[in-house]
Write a protein that holds these residues in place. Structure first.
Motif, mmCIF file in Angstrom:
data_model
loop_
_atom_site.group_PDB
_atom_site.id
_atom_site.type_symbol
_atom_site.label_atom_id
_atom_site.label_comp_id
_atom_site.label_asym_id
_atom_site.label_seq_id
_atom_site.Cartn_x
_atom_site.Cartn_y
_atom_site.Cartn_z
ATOM 1 N N GLN A 125 79.739 33.733 98.748
ATOM 2 C CA GLN A 125 81.458 34.947 97.680
ATOM 3 C C GLN A 125 82.156 34.393 96.791
ATOM 4 O O GLN A 125 82.242 34.596 95.992
ATOM 5 C CB GLN A 125 81.869 35.714 98.816
ATOM 6 N N GLN A 284 76.903 43.780 101.208
ATOM 7 C CA GLN A 284 78.004 44.544 101.700
ATOM 8 C C GLN A 284 78.003 46.263 100.943
ATOM 9 O O GLN A 284 77.439 46.980 100.370
ATOM 10 C CB GLN A 284 79.072 44.281 100.368
ATOM 11 N N SER A 286 79.988 48.137 99.265
ATOM 12 C CA SER A 286 80.037 47.893 98.449
ATOM 13 C C SER A 286 78.801 47.800 97.352
ATOM 14 O O SER A 286 78.543 48.786 96.196
ATOM 15 C CB SER A 286 81.089 47.364 96.922
ATOM 16 N N VAL A 707 81.352 55.835 89.205
ATOM 17 C CA VAL A 707 82.742 56.423 89.944
ATOM 18 C C VAL A 707 83.499 56.056 91.312
ATOM 19 O O VAL A 707 84.060 55.851 90.941
ATOM 20 C CB VAL A 707 83.253 57.552 89.386
ATOM 21 N N TYR A 711 84.141 54.535 99.729
ATOM 22 C CA TYR A 711 83.571 56.307 101.460
ATOM 23 C C TYR A 711 85.567 56.795 100.666
ATOM 24 O O TYR A 711 86.124 57.267 101.398
ATOM 25 C CB TYR A 711 83.613 55.688 102.134
ATOM 26 N N MET A 712 85.954 55.626 100.475
ATOM 27 C CA MET A 712 87.445 56.157 99.255
ATOM 28 C C MET A 712 86.949 57.734 98.476
ATOM 29 O O MET A 712 87.503 58.264 98.262
ATOM 30 C CB MET A 712 88.410 55.156 98.694
ATOM 31 N N ASP A 713 86.013 57.368 98.329
ATOM 32 C CA ASP A 713 85.308 58.525 96.305
ATOM 33 C C ASP A 713 84.702 59.285 97.016
ATOM 34 O O ASP A 713 84.156 60.919 96.640
ATOM 35 C CB ASP A 713 85.325 58.106 95.639
ATOM 36 N N TYR A 714 83.281 58.503 98.021
ATOM 37 C CA TYR A 714 82.109 59.675 98.089
ATOM 38 C C TYR A 714 82.448 60.063 99.246
ATOM 39 O O TYR A 714 82.055 59.227 100.431
ATOM 40 C CB TYR A 714 80.505 58.678 97.727
ATOM 41 N N ALA A 715 82.252 61.566 99.771
ATOM 42 C CA ALA A 715 82.305 62.307 100.781
ATOM 43 C C ALA A 715 81.081 62.527 101.252
ATOM 44 O O ALA A 715 80.099 63.294 100.836
ATOM 45 C CB ALA A 715 83.103 63.325 100.699
ATOM 46 N N MET B 1 84.134 40.582 102.250
ATOM 47 C CA MET B 1 84.574 39.549 102.809
ATOM 48 C C MET B 1 85.525 38.552 101.746
ATOM 49 O O MET B 1 85.353 38.602 101.030
ATOM 50 C CB MET B 1 83.808 37.797 103.483
ATOM 51 N N LEU B 41 87.799 43.725 99.706
ATOM 52 C CA LEU B 41 86.966 44.269 98.171
ATOM 53 C C LEU B 41 87.569 43.265 96.950
ATOM 54 O O LEU B 41 86.607 43.284 96.027
ATOM 55 C CB LEU B 41 87.225 45.709 97.317
ATOM 56 N N ARG B 42 88.556 42.191 97.927
ATOM 57 C CA ARG B 42 89.309 40.795 96.947
ATOM 58 C C ARG B 42 89.786 41.116 95.887
ATOM 59 O O ARG B 42 90.060 41.114 93.803
ATOM 60 C CB ARG B 42 87.962 40.104 95.944
ATOM 61 N N HIS B 186 91.645 64.947 100.195
ATOM 62 C CA HIS B 186 90.285 64.183 100.169
ATOM 63 C C HIS B 186 89.274 64.264 100.555
ATOM 64 O O HIS B 186 89.378 63.848 101.765
ATOM 65 C CB HIS B 186 90.722 62.968 98.662
ATOM 66 N N PRO B 187 88.304 65.458 100.937
ATOM 67 C CA PRO B 187 87.236 65.031 101.660
ATOM 68 C C PRO B 187 86.361 63.600 101.987
ATOM 69 O O PRO B 187 86.240 63.423 103.102
ATOM 70 C CB PRO B 187 86.314 66.167 101.830
ATOM 71 N N ALA B 188 87.066 62.527 101.609
ATOM 72 C CA ALA B 188 86.032 61.434 101.622
ATOM 73 C C ALA B 188 87.525 60.306 102.635
ATOM 74 O O ALA B 188 87.236 60.274 103.194
ATOM 75 C CB ALA B 188 85.912 60.731 100.271
ATOM 76 N N SER B 189 88.513 60.492 101.121
ATOM 77 C CA SER B 189 89.516 59.478 101.859
ATOM 78 C C SER B 189 90.566 60.283 102.566
ATOM 79 O O SER B 189 91.136 59.392 103.447
ATOM 80 C CB SER B 189 90.588 58.769 100.564
ATOM 81 N N ARG B 190 90.475 61.477 102.730
ATOM 82 C CA ARG B 190 91.210 61.907 103.487
ATOM 83 C C ARG B 190 92.698 61.301 102.889
ATOM 84 O O ARG B 190 93.712 61.921 103.786
ATOM 85 C CB ARG B 190 91.464 61.847 105.378
#
Lengths: 790, 283
Positions: A125, A284, A286, A707, A711-715, B1, B41-42, B186-190
């Motif tokens: 990586q 990963q 992402s 966009v 998992y912060m955005d895709y519910a 990683m 996520l670097r 928010h439904p994903a991140s809460r």
């Protein structure tokens, strides 16, 4: 006879999964293993002007790196498409190259460009970040419909209008005439949004070239290892198939996304051959978002004609289907043969026509995702029917009943020939709806709804009565429709000398519980304890052949192959038993694990017969030793599960948030082997379908960037988004396979989505909302309420 | 990683300060629930991680000077379940209880959350509406920062380079007042699409004190002077609250994203101001 079939036998797989002893591809560590990282395009559409790997190659621990031209120079082919769908005018499908690593141009964010191999994953990586790619950014084709229009950027220079094929099915003139003369036409413009599969185990591939044997092993998180071997050896690498073993060990979910042959599988094998060391690549999360094939993504205009009595007279559907940047393995059959053929639904609509235009865009390729075409068909049909009911002031249940195909069992009454090529096997469609309405307490709910409205609360109920097609078959038919593979299944039943039974199946389990269900079938059919049965799958060196698991086919097709082999075991066993009992075969009956001479107490057990087969001292003359049979089962037809889903929601007037209050699902999946596993499949499927209705949806911006690729955005749906599901069942056996089973893996997903959206629209119809685009996010619903009120 | 980094397990806050002083590219690690995802996520690649999450001197909840003092490394779970916090600073307990999920709450810390200053984090609204102070220690010694001066911009706080949050001081909620943190996750991140923290006090039916703070609405959490001005000194009624809530987030540059555009988010601010105020006023 049936000691296990029909019982909720606890899943034999669960002990290892719950105790963390599942063995997934990424758990495999081989001596001398190297690790790969893939440099992917950050742009949706760009020329590759130059690639500089020199800094990466100089980094700590780096073994080597390859670019697309290296593979092209070595004669590595592109990834093939498994189903050819030609244009309506007969022109051949346009199938532009799908290189394993991009050459000259990248076509979606995530398109692989360079593979870097190092001693450790971190080193790979780190080095991948040092690769410099000079891109020439091009305008991107993103929007499904606009990309097929004049002037859109071309994803592939040699595919005009970005259309690789178009397709039609049914009688266009009849449908047009029916709509022209209809007393009422209900029309909807529907976007069935793009979904990300999101299997919990990211994809993983390990290539292991053994120079001593000149032999390759690919470990891969796949739903169908034999198909991957066939595609990779015959179409991409030109390797001799007998020198290649593909192993798919425990796989953590697929939902379709692990059916397809992916670039990383080719890379792992090819690179391992180059460096003569094992090469592992693990996605990963992402990366999964931008490299796993995605699902759905249709834009459709749908029109349903009705006569004055509410009878459906015609249906016309016009769809643009986004296939992404390349034709993934089964991307072509999903929006055609798995979609248009389901538009009869449960109804007697006499005239149907569907027209599909496939569209390339600069987005991640689209392929099968749980349901694969059938959810898209069911969604538009069931939205149309509920909308028609509202428009005509009819009860949605009553409107359906007027149009249901009458009950038929496929034995006494023939199968039902649809207007769109299929012949349904058996069904009792009013039966599931009646049961669901009873479970939900329909009349009481309508009173509750009226009372809530008086208080300014928005309650609604949504109907969905669906049919789906599982176990796509037979091979000759699908071959005539363009499939480049057969769609049978194989099973070996190997009776060991002690009477224990090893079963090798081409079906692949990645959550479905095959080890349990198949064992129940084998144990009951042979009358032996379930502990005496072992199910082996996922290894091309052990299983003769297999088409794998998708399309809810494993029990109906794979299970039937097992039954065929069991029949052969019992047939041969009877010859041995007859010899040992000094009786005629015709006088024997097999039950409870032994052959008995009818009307006597003379019998011999399965274990004794098995031992005799392998120690054939006292043995029928001319009979081969051994008790080991292989069968290939090619079904006579698809199977057609069906069901009725009812959903009750409350919509918050202030925020637009849709809350599920109840969800009733009555499914008929034919005969059930393990009710708990079926319930689990329905639970998972319904949650998946609810996820599409309320939460999920890949969002690409105008530049083709995903966009919400995390998992912060895709519910995804979670427990607290869901009510306790209320499940019911009717049983209409499949008349053409030996188990009478139809398939349960996708039914929930297909039925649930329109039920939820119909419920939300029902809750808001009286304030003027007529349609809601998925997913029903609070903002979307709130805006619809505002617009309806203004 | 993540990329490679050095790991320093601090022996004390002073030790952590010393290491921070020596390494410009050092980052503080406490619960790790913002930093670790960034590393994986670097998006961040600090050369050294200075771990302060385990320090006892930063992990406490105690009554102090008419309020509550919460050590910076106290987890959300401990704040959410503390009887001291529940009694004296219920807003913080309410906010802590709805952060993320149980795993997040078991690891994430109040100091880490505040220092990270995510525009959608829950604590900032509660800290602002409580009138809390944030204590930081740095090369120049200790200083106390008013919450109102702390949240500057997107992921930007009033902390100086090299400073460590050591404590959050929350004044006891005045007797007779009520408080509520109302959140639309928010439904994903809460994370909070909109989170509203409100404190209300009334005398003879007239609102004598009102503090309303939002998170999720703008680049930084903020006190909403418009709502407070519209309700303060007015009869504390449902109608009064509705009228005051209607002016929420006015004059503010409201965040906009795919899930909630600016218009909708501003609307949610009015809804959640109303809910928080009604609950705080026990209406």
């Amino acid at each position: 006879m049936a000691k296990y079939i029909g019982q909720a036998v606890k899943r034999v797989e669960d002990r290892r999964f719950i105790t963390g002893k599942g063995r997934y591809t990424d758990d495999i560590k081989l001596p001398g293993m190297t690790y790969a990282a893939i440099v992917r395009s950050p742009h949706a559409h760009a020329t590759i002007n130059a690639i500089d790997t020199s800094r990466a190659l100089a980094a700590d621990g780096v073994v080597t790196a390859f670019v697309g031209q290296d593979l092209a120079d070595a004669g590595v082919g592109g990834l093939p498409c498994g189903w050819q769908v030609d244009f309506k005018n007969g022109d051949t499908m346009k199938e532009p190259p799908h290189p394993v690593l991009a050459v000259g141009k990248v076509r979606h964010v995530g398109d692989p460009v360079v593979i870097v191999i190092a001693e450790t994953r971190d080193q790979a990586q780190d080095a991948a970040e040092l690769v410099e790619v000079d891109y020439g950014i091009l305008p991107a084709a993103v929007d499904t419909v606009a990309s097929a229009g004049e002037g859109a950027p071309l994803v592939h220079d040699d595919v005009p209008r970005n259309v690789p094929f178009d397709w039609g099915l049914g009688d266009a003139d009849a449908a047009a005439a029916a709509l022209d003369s209809a007393a009422h036409v209900t029309t909807l413009e529907i976007t069935n949004q793009r979904l990300v599969a999101n299997a919990i185990e990211p994809r993983c591939a390990i290539g292991d070239y053994d120079s001593a044997r000149d032999h390759y092993t690919l470990y891969t998180s796949s739903q169908n290892p034999h198909v991957i071997r066939l595609l990779m050896t015959a179409f991409v690498l030109g390797l001799p198939e007998h020198k290649v073993r593909v192993v798919s060990p425990d796989v953590g979910g697929g939902f379709g996304s692990k059916i397809f042959h992916y670039a990383e599988e080719v890379l792992a094998i090819w690179c391992s051959r180059q460096i003569e060391r094992p090469v592992k690549w693990t996605a990963q999360r992402s990366e999964s978002f931008i490299s796993d094939a995605q699902g759905r993504d249709h834009v459709t205009k749908a029109e349903l004609g009705l006569d004055a009595d509410g009878n459906f007279t015609g249906l016309r559907v016009t769809t643009h289907a986004n296939v992404g940047a390349y034709l993934s393995t089964f991307s072509t059959c999903v929006p055609t043969y798995l979609y248009g053929t389901l538009l009869q639904g449960l109804y007697t609509t006499p005239a149907i026509y569907v027209d599909v235009t496939a569209v390339f865009t600069n987005t991640v390729p689209v392929d099968a995702l749980r349901g694969a075409g059938r959810p898209e068909a069911t969604y538009l049909l069931e939205r149309l029917v509920d909308t028609a009911a509202h428009e005509l002031g009819l009860d949605p249940g009553e409107l359906r009943r007027r149009n249901f195909i009458p009950p038929f069992d496929g034995v006494e009454q023939p199968g039902y020939q649809t207007q769109v090529a299929l012949q349904y096997d058996s069904g009792n469609y009013a039966g599931v709806l009646d049961k669901a309405l009873e479970m939900v307490g329909y009349d009481d709910f309508r009173e509750e709804q009226a009372a809530a409205r008086a208080e300014g609360r928005y309650l609604g109920i949504g109907f969905s009565t669906y049919i789906e097609a599982c176990g796509i078959a037979p091979s000759a038919v699908v071959g005539s429709l363009g499939a480049r593979a057969g769609l049978f299944e194989s099973a070996v039943v190997r009776v060991q000398p002690t009477g224990k039974v090893s079963v090798f199946v081409g079906s692949h389990s990645h959550g479905q519980g095959h080890e349990t269900t198949f064992s129940q079938v084998v144990a009951d059919q042979l009358g032996i304890p379930i502990e005496d049965v072992d199910i082996i799958h996922g290894d091309t060196d052990q299983v003769p052949f297999g088409m794998g698991t998708y399309g809810s086919r494993s029990l109906a097709v794979g299970g039937s192959a097992i039954v065929r082999s069991l029949d052969k075991v019992k047939e041969k066993g009877a010859k041995i038993a007859a010899h040992l009992l000094e009786a005629s075969e015709d006088d024997l009956e097999y039950a409870g694990g032994k052959w008995t001479v009818r009307g006597t107490d003379k019998s011999i057990g399965f274990g004794d017969v098995a031992l005799t087969a392998y120690v054939p001292h006292n043995y029928p003359e001319g009979l081969e030793p051994g008790l080991d049979f292989t069968s290939f089962y090619d079904p006579a037809n698809f199977t057609f599960p069906f069901g009725a889903h009812l959903c009750i929601v409350e919509v918050c007037a202030d925020t637009g948030k849709v809350t599920l209050k109840r969800f009733v699902a009555v499914d008929d999946v034919g005969n059930v082997i393990n009710p708990q596993i079926v319930e689990g499949q329905v639970h998972g499927g319904v949650c998946h379908g609810i996820g599409q209705a309320l939460l999920e949806g890949a969002i690409y911006d105008g530049d083709g960037q995903l966009v919400n690729g995390s998992y912060m955005d895709y519910a995804m749906p979670r427990a607290d988004d869901l009510p306790a599901l209320e499940l019911g069942r009717t049983v209409t056996p499949c008349p053409h396979n030996p188990l009478g089973a139809k398939g349960a893996g996708e039914a929930g997903t297909i039925g649930a989505t329109p039920a939820v959206v119909n419920a939300a629209v029902d809750a808001l119809w009286h304030v003027g909302v007529r349609d809601l685009p998925m997913p029903l996010t609070p903002q979307t619903v709130w805006q619809a309420i505002q617009q309806a009120g203004s | 990683m993540s990329s490679a980094f050095n790991y320093h397990r601090a022996a004390s806050v002073d030790d952590a300060l010393a290491v921070l002083g020596q390494h410009e590219d050092a980052a503080l690690l406490a619960g790790g629930h913002s930093l670790i995802p960034s590393l994986k996520l670097r998006l961040a690649a600090p050369g050294t991680l200075v771990d302060i999450g385990h320090l006892d001197e930063l992990n406490y909840i105690r009554q102090q000077g008419g309020g509550v003092a919460i050590g910076a490394a106290t987890t959300h779970h401990d704040v959410a379940t503390s009887t001291v916090v529940a009694g004296q600073a219920p807003l913080l307990a309410q906010a802590a209880a709805v952060i993320g999920d149980p795993q997040v709450r078991n690891m994430g810390t109040i100091g880490g959350s505040l220092a990270h200053a995510d525009p959608a984090a829950d604590y900032p609204a509660a800290v602002l509406a409580s009138g809390a102070h944030i204590v930081a220690r740095g090369p120049g010694g200790e200083r106390v920062i008013e919450a109102g001066d702390f949240f500057v911009d997107l992921f930007l706080t009033g902390l100086q380079p090299g400073e460590i949050i050591t404590e959050v001081r929350v004044p006891a909620q005045p007797p007779g007042s009520g408080a509520c943190y109302a959140k639309f996750p928010h439904p994903a991140s809460r994370f909070a699409v909109v989170g509203c923290a409100a404190v209300v006090a009334a005398n003879a039916g007239v609102c004598t004190d009102v503090r309303v703070a939002f998170t999720g609405v703008a680049n930084a959490a903020f006190r909403d002077a418009g709502v407070e001005g519209a309700l303060g000194g007015q009869p504390l009624t449902g109608a009064g609250i509705d009228a005051a809530s209607a002016v929420a987030a006015q004059g503010v540059e409201v965040l906009s994203d795919a899930f909630a555009g600016a218009d909708y988010r501003r609307h949610l601010a009015t809804v959640f101001a109303g809910r928080a105020l009604r609950s705080a006023a026990r209406l």
